[in-house]
Structure formats: C-alpha cells, structure tokens
Scaffold this motif. Structure first.
Motif, PDB file in Angstrom:
ATOM      1  N   HIS A  84      -2.596   6.843  10.948  1.00 27.09           N
ATOM      2  CA  HIS A  84      -3.082   5.586  10.367  1.00 27.09           C
ATOM      3  C   HIS A  84      -1.976   4.776   9.707  1.00 27.09           C
ATOM      4  CE1 HIS A  84      -7.144   6.590  11.435  1.00 27.09           C
ATOM      5  NE2 HIS A  84      -7.003   7.773  10.870  1.00 27.09           N
ATOM      6  N   VAL A  85      -0.754   5.043  10.125  1.00 26.51           N
ATOM      7  CA  VAL A  85       0.367   4.199   9.711  1.00 26.51           C
ATOM      8  C   VAL A  85       0.841   3.432  10.938  1.00 26.51           C
ATOM      9  CG1 VAL A  85       2.763   4.197   8.919  1.00 26.51           C
ATOM     10  CG2 VAL A  85       1.083   5.672   7.802  1.00 26.51           C
ATOM     11  N   ALA A  95       0.830  -1.205   0.000  1.00 28.02           N
ATOM     12  CA  ALA A  95       0.000   0.000   0.000  1.00 28.02           C
ATOM     13  C   ALA A  95       0.865   1.257   0.000  1.00 28.02           C
ATOM     14  CB  ALA A  95      -0.923   0.004   1.216  1.00 28.02           C
ATOM     15  N   LEU A  96       2.080   1.125   0.523  1.00 31.06           N
ATOM     16  CA  LEU A  96       3.015   2.254   0.498  1.00 31.06           C
ATOM     17  C   LEU A  96       3.815   2.295  -0.793  1.00 31.06           C
ATOM     18  CD1 LEU A  96       4.481   2.209   4.103  1.00 31.06           C
ATOM     19  CD2 LEU A  96       3.568   4.222   2.952  1.00 31.06           C
ATOM     20  N   ARG A 104       2.384   8.921  11.138  1.00 30.51           N
ATOM     21  CA  ARG A 104       0.994   9.256  10.831  1.00 30.51           C
ATOM     22  C   ARG A 104       0.020   8.392  11.628  1.00 30.51           C
ATOM     23  NH1 ARG A 104       0.049  12.774   7.085  1.00 30.51           N
ATOM     24  NH2 ARG A 104       1.678  13.394   5.637  1.00 30.51           N
ATOM     25  N   GLN A 124      -0.113   0.145   6.591  1.00 25.56           N
ATOM     26  CA  GLN A 124      -1.245   1.019   6.852  1.00 25.56           C
ATOM     27  C   GLN A 124      -2.153   0.384   7.894  1.00 25.56           C
ATOM     28  OE1 GLN A 124      -0.918  -1.063   4.500  1.00 25.56           O
ATOM     29  NE2 GLN A 124      -2.841  -1.854   3.698  1.00 25.56           N
ATOM     30  N   ALA A 125      -2.734   1.222   8.754  1.00 27.06           N
ATOM     31  CA  ALA A 125      -3.816   0.719   9.595  1.00 27.06           C
ATOM     32  C   ALA A 125      -4.969   0.337   8.675  1.00 27.06           C
ATOM     33  CB  ALA A 125      -4.238   1.787  10.588  1.00 27.06           C
ATOM     34  N   LEU A 126      -5.711  -0.661   9.044  1.00 32.33           N
ATOM     35  CA  LEU A 126      -6.759  -1.136   8.142  1.00 32.33           C
ATOM     36  C   LEU A 126      -8.045  -0.361   8.344  1.00 32.33           C
ATOM     37  CD1 LEU A 126      -6.165  -4.974   8.394  1.00 32.33           C
ATOM     38  CD2 LEU A 126      -5.154  -3.298   6.842  1.00 32.33           C
ATOM     39  N   SER A 127      -8.743  -0.136   7.255  1.00 30.29           N
ATOM     40  CA  SER A 127     -10.032   0.542   7.363  1.00 30.29           C
ATOM     41  C   SER A 127     -10.930   0.056   6.252  1.00 30.29           C
ATOM     42  CB  SER A 127      -9.847   2.062   7.274  1.00 30.29           C
ATOM     43  OG  SER A 127      -9.295   2.411   6.036  1.00 30.29           O
TER      44      SER A 127
END
Lengths: 95, 370
Positions: A60-61, A9-10, A58, A90-93
């Motif tokens: 949500h990281v 994702a990054l 961040r 990444q944090a999941l959402s």
C-alpha cells in the motif's frame, strides 16, 4: 540525481521531522535503488515504512517516478536523470 | 501485584489509538491517549517491570512495535518481528505459496517471572517470535515454524493463519501453549525447541467429515489459562467452546447459552471453574443474539451457565467483541470488554452488573488491565 518527495503521511512517523508536511530531498544516485539508499541514510527509520522485510515496496505504498507508478514492487528499479522527481506516498483508502 | 487488589488501570487498543483509562474517585476516566488516529492492535503492560508495549498496524506502512518506560507518557519505536527471505507461507486451503511477510502482531505476552525481558509474539502469517531483550530484537521460533503440519494451517478471517494466544506456564516458563487460527493448539515443554499439537476432543464443523478432527485445521478463536491452576484451559473455538483440565491434551465440548459462537473468553485467575464468554449468533452472523448483548458465566466448570445482562443493552445492540476484547484483572472481580462499535463496559463484581464506561471510542481490538 533525483528529487525525492516524501508524503506527509510518511514523515509524521519520523522522530526527527518536527514540522508536519512533505519532505523533499535531493539525491545523487543514478538509480532508484541508490536514491532510496540515500533517503534511508538520512532517515534510517523510514526503510521499514516503505519496504517490507524482503526489500519489496509495501503493498500500500506507491512510488511515482516522473509521474509513472512503479509497477514491479518486489524489485524496485528505475534509471534516474538529473530532473527526475520521485514521489513516495501511501495508497489511498477509506475509514 | 497482590492477588486480591483490583487493577485501577485499563489499556484499550483501538482502530484509532491507544486509550489508557484510570480509576479515580470511583469513576473511570481517560488518563492518556497515545497514537491518536493510528491502528493499535495489541498492548501489553508487563507486570514484571512496568514496561508498556503497543503494537500498531499502520496498514500502508506495516506493523510497528513501540515501548514505553514511563507508563505511556513517551514511546520509542523498537524492532518488530520480521520473516527471513526464504520463509514461505503455504496453506491447506489451496492458496498459492507466498513469501512470508509480517501482517499482524496478534499476540504479545511476557515470558516467565524468572525471565526478565523475555517476550513472546504471535503473528499472522503464523510465526511465533521470541525476544530476550524487551523487544530490541526478535527471533522466529523455528521449532514450530518448520513443522510440516504448518502447511495445512489456513487463515481464519485473514488470508493467512495466525497465532493469537500464547500461554506461558507459571510453574515452568519453558512450557508454552499456543493457539492458531486455523492450526490447532500446540505445546512445547522445552522453551519452544520442540512442539506437539494437542486437540484431542476438538472438532471442526466447517470441514468435510473425514477431516473434522484433524488437529492442524482446528480454529480456536482464543485460549486462556488459569494462572493458579495452569492445567485448566478454556478455548472459544469457531464452532464451540472447549475446556481442558489436563494441560490442553484433551478437550471437552461445553454448551454455552445463548450461543456457542464468539471470540472472547476469560478465566478467573484463581478458580479454574469460573469463566466468561461474550456470545454472538454464529459465524455468518456476528452480532448478539436477538440484539441483546450478554455475558455468559459459568462457576462450575461449564456444567451450568448464568446469562448476565444487567447494565448491557437489551435491544438493538450489534456489538461484537473480538478475541482480545475481554479482560479480567488479577483480583478476579473486575472485568472489562470493548466492542467493534466502540463501546467499553466494565464490571466491579465479576460480571453481575456492568457499566458503560465510554460509548464513543473507535472500534476496539483489545483491552487489558495493567
């Protein structure tokens, strides 16, 4: 001396990474700060994706150091050993 | 672009990408899709040099800004506005003061015709930023950021306040007017060095009685300016619609059918008496009145309105149009609006009739011609 793994994702936001997927880097610093610094030398654009304008991680990281999530995201610090593995994801959402 | 020629290009910023539409043989088609899957919050087509700018909010990875010099074929990431280490957000609703961090690039406009490369960006948590180099670097406008009244501002729909409307006066680009949710209307005559808050006539029904007319807590949802008559401004406010005919110094409340709640407003580029709104029920119920999607239009400065509904769904419609979701082109004839449910409508005749251009887009944040 840590292996740093960047989640796909990054890496998809990095113009010089052409193949989708995780990217793993070997770093040589003794602290998380030094290891991140080496990652940002390799991928300068990545800094603003992982850290905010004040150097904090961040909201949500997530950064996992040997499987344990970094808790003080405003002051990201950890000592590293030769076998340390750092995962940046990444944090999941939903959505 | 000549004033009477319609624009054949439409940029639609959505939750999952930027859709560039073009008119070909009388039909609107998606010409290109950029940033598919990513949250595009705002797009600017700079009429001065053809450059396109796209603001992204990647959520996990922050706010990003991209620039295209080839009409969207390729994009380059450029600098996003950034707050300094000692910048703080303190709000008037009791939240703890916190370090200021860029949360949303909410407004992006070109500077004056005589200021090539100058851009203005309005942000959450409340900073106005200026670039003199096509977005390569940004500077916060200290004259506004340092005003003590900013500590009375508070968030409207977000945790922190934000600047969503920036109007650059076509007669003199040093004259700026900005609108803040929730922080009132501010104006500068000297390019941003000094500012005054000008909300006389506005009121905030959501506040305790003694603070209803407090300038720094008004919640204009969107402010637009007539290009040919820049002293004429329209505001869709949280609890009503207001109009100014004196450059935003004094405001008059306007009654709009079927409801005065909404986010979007558009003004005709040459006739300041013509304006359009897309009403919703009220703040606690942000859907069209009775499930019927309509556009309200005045042609006499707000004295009377027509409710336009031809081509729009008149039952079971739950579309909401955000503050940047309604656009008018330089001809004043062509309008477009996009909704949170991913519907995009367009009118070729000033709103008399609407056609659904696409009913399957992601949630739409903003539309703009260019």
């Amino acid at each position: 001396m840590a292996k740093v793994v960047l989640a796909s994702a990054l890496t998809r936001h990095l113009p010089d990474v052409s193949t989708p997927g995780e990217v793993a880097l070997q770093t040589h610093g003794a602290t998380l700060t030094e290891a991140l610094g080496e990652v940002f030398v390799r991928y300068p654009a990545l800094r603003s994706y992982i850290l905010d304008e004040h150097g904090g991680v961040r909201r949500h990281v997530a950064i996992f150091v040997d499987g344990i999530a970094l808790s003080d995201k405003a002051h990201p610090q950890a000592a590293l050993t030769q076998s340390t593995e750092i995962y940046i994801m990444q944090a999941l959402s939903g959505g | 672009m000549s004033a009477n020629i319609k624009s054949d290009h439409l940029l639609v910023s959505t939750r999952k990408g930027l859709f560039a539409l073009a008119r070909a043989d009388g039909a609107w088609i998606i010409e290109s899709v950029s940033f598919l899957g990513d949250n595009v919050t705002r797009t600017l087509a700079d009429a001065r040099d053809g450059t396109r700018y796209a603001a992204l909010n990647l959520g996990h990875f922050g706010v990003k800004l991209h620039r295209s010099d080839d009409r969207g074929k390729s994009w380059q990431e450029i600098a996003a506005p950034a707050y300094a280490a000692d910048d703080k957000v303190a709000t008037g609703d009791g939240k703890e003061p916190a370090p200021a961090k860029l949360q949303l690039l909410w407004e992006l406009v070109a500077g004056g015709a005589n200021e090539p490369g100058v851009l203005w960006a309005g942000t959450i948590p409340g900073g106005l930023f200026r670039s003199a180099d096509r977005g390569a670097s940004w500077q916060i406008v200290k004259g506004l950021w340092d005003r003590p009244e900013r500590m009375q501002w508070f968030g409207g729909g977000y945790d922190a306040p934000g600047i969503h409307s920036v109007c650059v006066d076509p007669r003199d680009a040093r004259t700026l007017r900005v609108a803040v949710s929730c922080g009132g209307v501010w104006q500068s005559r000297d390019g941003g060095a000094t500012w005054n808050v000008t909300t006389h006539g506005m009121f905030a029904a959501y506040m305790p009685p003694e603070r209803r007319e407090d300038p720094a807590i008004q919640d204009p949802h969107r402010m637009v300016q007539c290009a040919a008559a820049p002293d004429h401004l329209w505001v869709q406010h949280h609890n009503g619609v207001f109009r100014s005919v004196d450059g935003g110094l004094r405001w008059s409340e306007i009654q709009v059918p079927p409801s005065v709640f909404g986010f979007a407003v558009a003004v005709h580029p040459r006739d300041p008496n013509i304006a359009w709104f897309v009403p919703a029920v009220k703040d606690e119920k942000r859907v069209p009145v009775d499930g019927k999607l309509v556009v309200a239009r005045t042609r006499d400065g707000g004295a009377s309105f027509e409710v336009l509904r031809e081509g729009l769904p008149q039952r079971d419609a739950y579309d909401l149009v955000y503050r940047h979701g309604l656009a008018i082109d330089t001809s004043g004839e062509r309008l477009a609006f996009g909704s949170t449910t991913g519907n995009l409508w367009l009118s070729e005749n000033a709103g008399e009739r609407w056609q659904l251009v696409n009913g399957n887009l992601p949630p739409i944040h903003a539309v703009s011609f260019g």
